[in-house]
Design a protein around this motif. Sequence first.
Motif, PDB file in Angstrom:
ATOM      1  N   HIS A 135      49.779 124.926  -0.095  1.00  0.00           N
ATOM      2  CA  HIS A 135      50.582 125.613  -1.115  1.00  0.00           C
ATOM      3  C   HIS A 135      51.028 124.681  -2.235  1.00  0.00           C
ATOM      4  O   HIS A 135      51.080 125.086  -3.395  1.00  0.00           O
ATOM      5  CB  HIS A 135      51.807 126.245  -0.446  1.00  0.00           C
ATOM      6  N   VAL A 414      58.377 129.104  10.484  1.00  0.00           N
ATOM      7  CA  VAL A 414      58.472 130.122   9.433  1.00  0.00           C
ATOM      8  C   VAL A 414      59.534 129.721   8.412  1.00  0.00           C
ATOM      9  O   VAL A 414      59.330 129.822   7.192  1.00  0.00           O
ATOM     10  CB  VAL A 414      58.778 131.503  10.029  1.00  0.00           C
ATOM     11  N   GLN A 417      58.052 126.968   6.175  1.00  0.00           N
ATOM     12  CA  GLN A 417      57.066 127.413   5.191  1.00  0.00           C
ATOM     13  C   GLN A 417      57.723 128.235   4.089  1.00  0.00           C
ATOM     14  O   GLN A 417      57.358 128.121   2.909  1.00  0.00           O
ATOM     15  CB  GLN A 417      55.926 128.181   5.858  1.00  0.00           C
ATOM     16  N   GLN A 418      58.718 129.045   4.435  1.00  0.00           N
ATOM     17  CA  GLN A 418      59.403 129.830   3.416  1.00  0.00           C
ATOM     18  C   GLN A 418      60.171 128.937   2.442  1.00  0.00           C
ATOM     19  O   GLN A 418      60.262 129.230   1.245  1.00  0.00           O
ATOM     20  CB  GLN A 418      60.338 130.843   4.066  1.00  0.00           C
ATOM     21  N   VAL A 422      56.040 129.673   0.844  1.00  0.00           N
ATOM     22  CA  VAL A 422      55.058 130.485   1.559  1.00  0.00           C
ATOM     23  C   VAL A 422      55.799 131.675   2.145  1.00  0.00           C
ATOM     24  O   VAL A 422      56.467 131.568   3.183  1.00  0.00           O
ATOM     25  CB  VAL A 422      54.349 129.683   2.669  1.00  0.00           C
ATOM     26  N   GLN A 423      55.715 132.803   1.500  1.00  0.00           N
ATOM     27  CA  GLN A 423      56.541 133.953   1.857  1.00  0.00           C
ATOM     28  C   GLN A 423      55.864 134.808   2.929  1.00  0.00           C
ATOM     29  O   GLN A 423      55.267 135.845   2.657  1.00  0.00           O
ATOM     30  CB  GLN A 423      56.852 134.787   0.613  1.00  0.00           C
ATOM     31  N   SER A 424      55.956 134.324   4.147  1.00  0.00           N
ATOM     32  CA  SER A 424      55.412 135.059   5.288  1.00  0.00           C
ATOM     33  C   SER A 424      56.386 134.936   6.450  1.00  0.00           C
ATOM     34  O   SER A 424      57.002 133.880   6.645  1.00  0.00           O
ATOM     35  CB  SER A 424      54.051 134.496   5.694  1.00  0.00           C
ATOM     36  N   ASP A 425      56.541 136.016   7.202  1.00  0.00           N
ATOM     37  CA  ASP A 425      57.376 136.010   8.394  1.00  0.00           C
ATOM     38  C   ASP A 425      56.605 135.635   9.641  1.00  0.00           C
ATOM     39  O   ASP A 425      57.138 135.678  10.750  1.00  0.00           O
ATOM     40  CB  ASP A 425      58.024 137.383   8.600  1.00  0.00           C
ATOM     41  N   SER A 426      55.333 135.261   9.475  1.00  0.00           N
ATOM     42  CA  SER A 426      54.485 134.913  10.606  1.00  0.00           C
ATOM     43  C   SER A 426      54.085 133.450  10.535  1.00  0.00           C
ATOM     44  O   SER A 426      53.928 132.888   9.447  1.00  0.00           O
ATOM     45  CB  SER A 426      53.222 135.775  10.622  1.00  0.00           C
ATOM     46  N   PHE A 427      53.925 132.859  11.716  1.00  0.00           N
ATOM     47  CA  PHE A 427      53.312 131.542  11.793  1.00  0.00           C
ATOM     48  C   PHE A 427      52.603 131.418  13.130  1.00  0.00           C
ATOM     49  O   PHE A 427      53.165 131.744  14.181  1.00  0.00           O
ATOM     50  CB  PHE A 427      54.332 130.413  11.652  1.00  0.00           C
ATOM     51  N   SER A 431      55.123 136.532  14.935  1.00  0.00           N
ATOM     52  CA  SER A 431      55.583 137.247  13.735  1.00  0.00           C
ATOM     53  C   SER A 431      57.029 137.669  13.959  1.00  0.00           C
ATOM     54  O   SER A 431      57.345 138.857  14.048  1.00  0.00           O
ATOM     55  CB  SER A 431      54.692 138.473  13.455  1.00  0.00           C
ATOM     56  N   GLY A 433      59.759 136.158  12.156  1.00  0.00           N
ATOM     57  CA  GLY A 433      60.646 135.803  11.067  1.00  0.00           C
ATOM     58  C   GLY A 433      61.242 134.420  11.236  1.00  0.00           C
ATOM     59  O   GLY A 433      60.887 133.687  12.163  1.00  0.00           O
TER      60      GLY A 433
END
Length: 439
Positions: A135, A414, A417-418, A422-427, A431, A433
């Motif tokens: 990213h 998560v 990354q946020q 990186v706007q995802s609730d999964s890693f 999943s 959050g």
Amino acid sequence: MKISRRELLKKIVTTSSSLPFLLNMPSLGAQESPIKRLITTYSPNGTTPSEYFPSGSETDFQFKRILKPLEAFKENLLVFKGVNIIRRGPGGEHPLGTGQLWTASQLLPAAANAEGVGDVGWASGPSIDQVVANHIGNSTPFRSLEYGIACGDVSEVRTRVIYRGNANYIEPEQDPFAAFERLFGKNSPFAGGASSQRNARAASVLDTVTRDFQYAKRFLSAQDRNLLDTHTDFVREIEKRLEAAAPAACEIPSLGQRVEPQDPANMPVLFDLFTDILVAAFACGLTHVGSLQWTRSGGTTYPFLNVQAHHNAAHEPYNTPGNEKCIRVNTWFNEKLAYLLNALKNQPDPSGQGSLLDNTLVVSGNELGEGNNHSHNNVPFLLGGNLGGHFRTGRYLDYSGEGNRGYSHARLLVSIQQAFGVQSDSFGDYSEGPLPRLT
């Protein structure tokens, strides 16, 4: 007197090594908002809970022996309890912890005829540092840097922790001399063969870079000139320490006589050198993402601590001389973590806003919670630095009474990354959050 960055680039023709740092200077029109950076550190064999987890409340807590070396950075830290690596898929405790630590991804079955432990293979997904590097790392000369101390030869999942993707581990550089040469170019005093090494030592690795810096200083603000001087002194000091660490190589130019990276007696100097090289790479703008693998699953010997078998010591019952050795090793790891945090704190951020520590997130993790029972509960995770105010540090967060006796460590990944956009609730395989109450 002003000059455009394009004009400066045309005028500086001696070396490209100086450009990443110079082009971050606010006086030369660089973006003034600080850049976010990430470092992960790994250590093996779990901890001793009674001597690790703080006492007290979320904001009024006291460190015990293992975390005591970090006392000066208390307000810069987030310490966790109740963050767990969930057992899922094939593999024993050490492979599962090592392979899933930064990936939160199941381990694959072992490939045919591959070395390994039982039927387990490599992790099946990328590690958090590589997700972040994908990213933010495409604008730097090095997308990410991976360094390891006493990691040994690659053989199976317990020896490597960083992954680009499915079964695609990244080999860490274990020789600081090679790392320095890669970053700072052919003028390194340890580059090339015997003849070129002798010639290179006649002129410092920084000579050509310094000429560029001196030219550029006329266009810089007083603040940027001071920053440039600090950076120059910092990299030159690394060079001197590299030479001091390998006197035989200086007297008799031979690659075989460098400091042996796999000799446990050399670990203290290797820790410090890799730390300083990574911090210099951040200051130069050479990368924004790095990882430090501190030994390997099972560990090694630590002769300077009078510990001959870290793995065996970690299996000893609590309150025994054997476990006391494990405490000694873990305390020393945090002394090295304090060294890293201090190096970041003492290096001004190229943006002119605070230090590197103010804009860097250091994530410290372990493969196990408790070594003597191979538990993956209450893994000693720790965050250092608030990433420009994104995280609320100076707190001890005990999640062990929430969720299912705590939360999956994938939620921590998560959150990381946020923080880097990186706007995802999964890693990995989860999943769920982010972790609550970090920001």
